[in-house]
Design a protein around this motif. Structure first.
Motif, mmCIF file in Angstrom:
data_model
loop_
_atom_site.group_PDB
_atom_site.id
_atom_site.type_symbol
_atom_site.label_atom_id
_atom_site.label_comp_id
_atom_site.label_asym_id
_atom_site.label_seq_id
_atom_site.Cartn_x
_atom_site.Cartn_y
_atom_site.Cartn_z
ATOM 1 N N ARG A 11 0.830 -1.206 0.000
ATOM 2 C CA ARG A 11 0.000 0.000 0.000
ATOM 3 C C ARG A 11 0.865 1.256 0.000
ATOM 4 O O ARG A 11 0.580 2.220 -0.712
ATOM 5 N N GLU A 12 1.936 1.249 0.767
ATOM 6 C CA GLU A 12 2.838 2.403 0.820
ATOM 7 C C GLU A 12 3.498 2.649 -0.530
ATOM 8 O O GLU A 12 3.642 3.778 -0.959
ATOM 9 N N LYS A 15 0.993 4.205 -2.895
ATOM 10 C CA LYS A 15 0.730 5.611 -2.582
ATOM 11 C C LYS A 15 1.777 6.517 -3.217
ATOM 12 O O LYS A 15 1.500 7.663 -3.534
ATOM 13 N N ARG A 16 2.996 6.011 -3.393
ATOM 14 C CA ARG A 16 4.077 6.802 -3.992
ATOM 15 C C ARG A 16 3.999 6.845 -5.514
ATOM 16 O O ARG A 16 4.632 7.686 -6.151
#
Length: 68
Positions: A11-12, A15-16
Motif C-alpha cells: 500500500r505504501e 501511494k508513492r
C-alpha cells in the motif's frame, strides 16, 4: 502475521506511484505516443515495438525510486 506487513508495504508503494509517475511524465508521454502510433487503426501492440521508449520510462522510474 507477516501477511499484514506485506500489504502495508504494498500500500505504501502504491501511494508513492503518482509522485513517481509525475517525475517521469515526459518519458511516459513519449512511451504513450509510441504505443498510440503503433496501434493506429486496428493493429495490435506487439512486444518490443516501443522498447526504446519503454526502457527510458523504466530507467526514469528506477531513478525516481532511488531518489525517494
Amino acid at each position: 502475521m507477516s501477511g499484514v506487513n506485506v500489504w502495508t508495504r504494498s500500500r505504501e508503494r502504491m501511494k508513492r506511484f503518482p509522485e513517481l509517475f509525475a517525475m517521469c511524465s515526459a518519458e511516459a508521454a513519449v512511451y504513450g505516443k509510441c504505443v498510440v502510433a503503433t496501434t493506429a487503426g486496428k493493429q495490435e501492440l506487439k512486444k518490443d515495438l516501443c522498447i526504446k521508449e519503454f526502457e527510458a520510462l523504466r530507467t526514469c522510474f528506477i531513478s525516481a525510486v532511488c531518489e525517494m
